[in-house]
Every structure is written in C-alpha cells, then in structure tokens.
Design an enzyme around this catalytic site. Structure first.
Site, short mmCIF file in Angstrom:
data_model
loop_
_atom_site.label_atom_id
_atom_site.label_comp_id
_atom_site.label_asym_id
_atom_site.label_seq_id
_atom_site.Cartn_x
_atom_site.Cartn_y
_atom_site.Cartn_z
N TYR A 146 0.81 -1.31 0.27
CA TYR A 146 0.05 0.11 0.34
C TYR A 146 0.94 1.20 -0.44
CZ TYR A 146 -3.29 3.38 1.54
OH TYR A 146 -4.55 4.88 1.30
N LYS B 142 1.19 4.29 -2.64
CA LYS B 142 0.81 5.49 -2.49
C LYS B 142 1.92 6.68 -3.08
CE LYS B 142 -3.36 4.74 -1.63
NZ LYS B 142 -4.71 4.88 -2.58
N1 LIG Z 1 -9.45 5.49 4.99
C1 LIG Z 1 -7.80 6.02 5.00
O1 LIG Z 1 -7.26 6.31 6.52
C2 LIG Z 1 -7.85 6.41 4.24
C3 LIG Z 1 -5.98 7.42 4.43
C4 LIG Z 1 -5.57 8.19 2.66
C5 LIG Z 1 -5.70 7.44 2.28
N2 LIG Z 1 -6.83 6.41 2.21
C6 LIG Z 1 -7.72 6.39 0.15
O2 LIG Z 1 -8.18 6.94 0.24
C7 LIG Z 1 -9.30 6.27 -1.20
C8 LIG Z 1 -10.74 5.96 -0.43
O3 LIG Z 1 -10.06 4.77 0.89
P1 LIG Z 1 -11.93 4.81 1.48
O4 LIG Z 1 -11.38 4.53 3.35
O5 LIG Z 1 -12.77 6.03 1.32
O6 LIG Z 1 -11.64 3.91 1.19
P2 LIG Z 1 -13.13 2.19 1.17
O7 LIG Z 1 -12.69 1.18 1.53
O8 LIG Z 1 -13.85 2.80 2.83
O9 LIG Z 1 -14.40 2.29 -0.19
C9 LIG Z 1 -13.09 2.63 -1.75
C10 LIG Z 1 -14.40 2.62 -2.20
O10 LIG Z 1 -13.25 2.00 -3.02
C11 LIG Z 1 -14.36 0.90 -3.48
N3 LIG Z 1 -12.90 0.25 -4.69
C12 LIG Z 1 -12.77 -0.35 -4.58
N4 LIG Z 1 -11.94 -1.20 -5.09
C13 LIG Z 1 -12.10 -1.01 -6.83
C14 LIG Z 1 -12.24 -0.85 -8.15
N5 LIG Z 1 -11.22 -1.51 -8.31
N6 LIG Z 1 -12.92 -0.47 -8.68
C15 LIG Z 1 -13.72 0.71 -8.77
N7 LIG Z 1 -13.75 0.90 -6.90
C16 LIG Z 1 -12.98 0.56 -6.60
C17 LIG Z 1 -14.95 0.08 -3.19
O11 LIG Z 1 -16.42 -0.53 -3.34
C18 LIG Z 1 -15.76 1.23 -1.78
O12 LIG Z 1 -17.12 2.04 -1.92
C19 LIG Z 1 -8.51 4.76 -1.41
O13 LIG Z 1 -7.78 5.09 -2.73
C20 LIG Z 1 -7.52 5.11 0.06
O14 LIG Z 1 -6.18 4.26 0.12
C21 LIG Z 1 -7.88 6.28 3.13
#
Ligand SMILES: NC(=O)c1ccc[n+]([C@@H]2O[C@H](COP(=O)([O-])OP(=O)(O)OC[C@H]3O[C@@H](n4cnc5c(N)ncnc54)[C@H](O)[C@@H]3O)[C@@H](O)[C@H]2O)c1
Length: 447
Positions: free
Chosen positions: A353, A357
């Site tokens: 991961y 990123k």
């Molecule tokens: N939650 C955190 O703490 C955090 C921190 C930093 C970055 N992020 C990044 O933010 C973004 C969103 O994270 P989140 O926390 O909302 O995640 P989440 O898991 O709550 O939601 C992710 C969504 O993406 C969809 N998804 C997954 N794989 C997919 C694919 N191959 N094609 C289309 N849709 C897909 C899922 O169905 C889900 O609805 C991600 O890139 C994650 O790495 C999250």
C-alpha cells in the site's frame, strides 16, 4: 394560521437567500419572527431591536432569537462598533428615522455584500391609517435606497409595499481618493470573487470508489459545488445508493459499475460519461485498497492486487480521462494518495500500500508537469487516517488508540475534513497548482 402576503414574501426571501444573521428593526416579534428562526442555519440568529417606549421586549427568546431594548440608533452604533454584520435587515419605512437606520447600517458596513434589506411600508400613499408625515418619511427612505448605486432593488406592490434591496459590489468606483486599485484582487478575477471561483456549475465530474467513504464525501462536495457527478464503484448497489443521495439534493448524477483495475471497464465508463454529458472536467481517481501484511509475508498476489487497483488502475483512469481533457484543452485530475506516501504508518504493516501511494504522488507530479501547458492540472490529496470502512477491518480497528497518540490534532480525520480540498482542486481557484500533494492529516506526518 393563514399568513399575510407580506409575511409570505419575507419567508420566501429568507428561504431563497439563506441568511445567517438577521437584524429586525421593526416590531414583529411574534409568530413571524419565530417562523423565520426555523429557516436559519445552526449558529444563525435574529436580533430584534425594540424601542423602550413603544414595544414590550420580546417574551419568547430562543437560542436563535435575541432581543435588545433601547433607542435603535444607539443600538445600531453599538453593533457597528462591535463590527457586527447582517445578511438581512428589516426596516419599517414609517418609523420615525428610517433614513438614519439605513445610513447607519450602510456607513457602518453592517450589511454584508449580497445582504438584503426588506423595507416594509415602502409605498404607503393613499393607504388607510397613514398620515402625511408617515407617508413623506416612507417615500423619502424608499427614494434614498432606490437611488443608492450600492443596492439592487425590486419593489413589490403587496400590502403597503415592500422594497427588497440587495447590496451589490460597485461596478464603478466613484471615489478614487483612497488609492483603490481596480484589479482582479479588488474586482475579483474576471469579476468573480473568491467564493464564485470555487463554484463548479456546469462541470462534469466522476469519482471512482464513490460508493462509500472518502469517495462518497468527494461526490457530495463536487455536486454541492455545482458539478454533475458520475459515481463509479466496483459495487453497483453502493454507487446507486450514493447517486440517490445526490439526486435527493438536486444534483445531476449517474451510478456506474466498474472495476478500475480493468482496462475495458475504465474505457467504458469514460466513454459513457462523454457520450452522456459531452466532456469530463473533473476526474477524481479515488478508489484504493489496502491489505495488511508484514513485508516478509507479502505475497505477490497481494502486491499485484494492490498495485493493480491503487497504481496501475489509477494510471489507466488518469490516461483515459486525460486524453479527453487534453482534447478539450481543460481538465482537473485529483488523485487520492495517502499520508503513507510521506511516512511509514505504524504499527500496521502495509508495504505494498505505502509503495503504491508513493507511486501515486510521483505519477501525479509527472503528469502534472507534462499536461499543464495543455490545460490539464493533476494534483493529489493525501489524507491522514480517515474514519472510513477501510480502517474498520479486524486487523486495523484495534490500532486506533495507538494512532491517536501520533496525531497532533488528537482525532482521526472525518471524510468531511477532506471535502473543501477536492472542491478547491476541482475549481479554477487552483488553476496555478499542479503536481501538488495536498496533505490533510491533522499534523501526523510532522511528528
Ligand atoms: N481511510 C483512510 O484512512 C485513508 C487514508 C489515506 C488514503 N485513503 C485512500 O482513500 C481512498 C478511499 O478510501 P476509503 O477509506 O474511502 O476506502 P473504502 O474502502 O471505505 O471505500 C473504497 C471504495 O472503493 C471501491 N473500490 C475498491 N476497489 C475498486 C475498484 N477496483 N474499482 C472501483 N471501485 C473500487 C469500494 O467498493 C469502496 O466503495 C483510497 O484510495 C485509500 O487508499 C484512505
């Protein structure tokens, strides 16, 4: 109870202009004021000013309804000295000194830009119960406001007449003595003030991973700012649920199923958006996954899966949307990276991961510089730890307490903490920004 036409107008004006703070300079402290309170947002209030001699103080104070008793001119001077400003002011044109009230309000800068004055009894001539003096005063204040170039007005022939006047920026500066510089800072860029420049009216956007978490919040934010938003998610039901939420808010939207790690899916959704809406202005490449494992145990399958979604998939989205945007000569790509691009979050183990990123940031920097001269800006947002389903896994949930000790802000991010950033990066206000990694982490990466 049936409302007078006048009260119906006031309520409508309040609903349309959505004021936060209202100043009431005529005695109307009954059902109507309480009804107006219902339309105010949290933190909003109505201040009713009652003269001592004529009107009893309001007996129905609520957290949104404040009253002051005394000479209205004195109250206005006091409020002006405190720097108070109002979005809406009610004045009765048949009061003794309505012109004084108006002048004090305008010279004290107490009416916000775009704020509205509702002048009651604006055309009283021939009305029952109005003596000559009252009629004269009413005509005079109405004429003064009508002649004021700072105000845009409409006069309504309802009851004894209502003048609704909105404060507008002066298009021409009459007083050049104070060194006013008539540039984009003073007049707004191309006449648009900073809040207007954040508007996304008429823009076409998509959000991948829009079915929940951060993507859902991004979709709402872009839609609220005026964009049409395609919600793209692996799971159609999730995309549909969010699209329905947007629809309920009057936002044009469509739900689409796609696995963004599949080239044909990416091509299909981009083609469909262009076919339906004609263009793509804002591409929010947000979908991402995180599978935790110690590096010595990370399988190639996990590595590939994480890279296929987080980096290869995101690249395919950037490329497909980028090609459309390059042909338009305009576009905003906003990728979701992570604080993990800067630090190594711990104690959880997430080599694949973190590496994806870091790759998202480098990809963003590279595209950001390669495409800016053709009108396409590419930036990314790096959230800290956000309270979404992504971190609610059995492996991550128990770690919240140890994370909190590393966050200067003392709490996890909420998805709402990220919404302004996506609107800013999607808007023309950020046109000079490209290849940037906007970190929103409560200070975590600084410790
Ligand atoms: N939650 C955190 O703490 C955090 C921190 C930093 C970055 N992020 C990044 O933010 C973004 C969103 O994270 P989140 O926390 O909302 O995640 P989440 O898991 O709550 O939601 C992710 C969504 O993406 C969809 N998804 C997954 N794989 C997919 C694919 N191959 N094609 C289309 N849709 C897909 C899922 O169905 C889900 O609805 C991600 O890139 C994650 O790495 C999250």
């Amino acid at each position: 109870m049936e409302q007078s036409k006048e009260n119906q107008v006031y309520r409508m004006v309040v609903q349309l202009t959505r004021p936060k703070n209202i100043l009431q300079l005529f005695n109307h402290c009954t059902d109507n004021v309480h009804a107006l309170c219902d339309y105010l947002p949290d933190g909003g209030h109505i201040l009713v000013c009652n003269p001592i001699d004529r009107h009893p103080p309001c007996e129905h104070s609520t957290p949104k309804l404040h009253t002051r008793t005394g000479r209205r001119e004195d109250i206005l001077k006091e409020l002006s000295a405190l720097g108070e400003q109002y979005d809406m002011v009610f004045i009765d044109a048949t009061e003794e000194n309505p012109i004084n009230y108006y002048n004090l309000i305008m010279s004290g800068n107490m009416l916000r830009m775009n704020g509205v004055i509702c002048l009651q009894n604006a055309s009283t001539s021939g009305q029952e119960g109005i003596d000559d003096e009252m009629g004269f005063t009413s005509r005079k204040v109405t004429d003064v406001i009508k002649a004021d170039a700072r105000m845009q007005q409409v006069e309504l022939a309802i009851d004894c007449g209502i003048l609704v006047a909105r404060r507008i920026p002066l298009s021409q500066i009459t007083d050049r003595t104070k060194g006013v510089v008539e540039d984009g800072v003073f007049q707004g860029l191309k006449g648009h003030g900073i809040l207007d420049r954040l508007q996304l009216d008429g823009k076409i956007a998509y959000v991948t991973g829009g079915g929940q978490g951060i993507g859902r919040a991004f979709a709402h934010a872009l839609g609220e700012a005026g964009a049409k938003v395609a919600i793209i998610d692996l799971v159609l039901e999730k995309a549909e649920a969010v699209a329905h939420e947007l629809y309920l808010k009057g936002i044009n939207t469509v739900a689409m199923a796609a696995d963004i790690s599949q080239e044909k899916d990416v091509k299909r959704v981009v083609d469909e958006i262009v076919a339906n809406w004609g263009r793509i202005d804002i591409a929010c490449n947000n979908a991402g996954i995180n599978m935790n494992s110690a590096s010595e145990d990370t399988t190639l399958e996990e590595w590939d899966k994480t890279f296929n979604v987080n980096l290869r998939g995101l690249f395919m989205c950037c490329q497909a949307a980028g090609r459309v945007m390059l042909s338009q000569g305009y576009g905003k790509i906003i990728n979701t990276a992570s604080m993990a691009s800067l630090i190594v979050p711990h104690p959880q183990k997430q080599l694949a991961y973190n590496t994806t990123k870091a790759g998202v940031v480098k990809l963003t920097q590279t595209l950001g510089t390669e495409w800016i001269d053709r009108g396409v800006r590419v930036n990314c947002i790096s959230p800290g730890i956000v309270d979404t389903p992504l971190i609610h896994s059995d492996a991550l949930k128990p770690l919240v307490t140890s994370w909190l000790a590393d966050i200067p802000a003392g709490r996890l991010a909420q998805v709402t903490d990220l919404q302004a950033a996506v609107v800013y990066l999607a808007s023309e206000a950020s046109d000079y920004m490209t290849g940037h990694n906007l970190v929103i982490d409560g200070g975590q990466s600084l410790w």
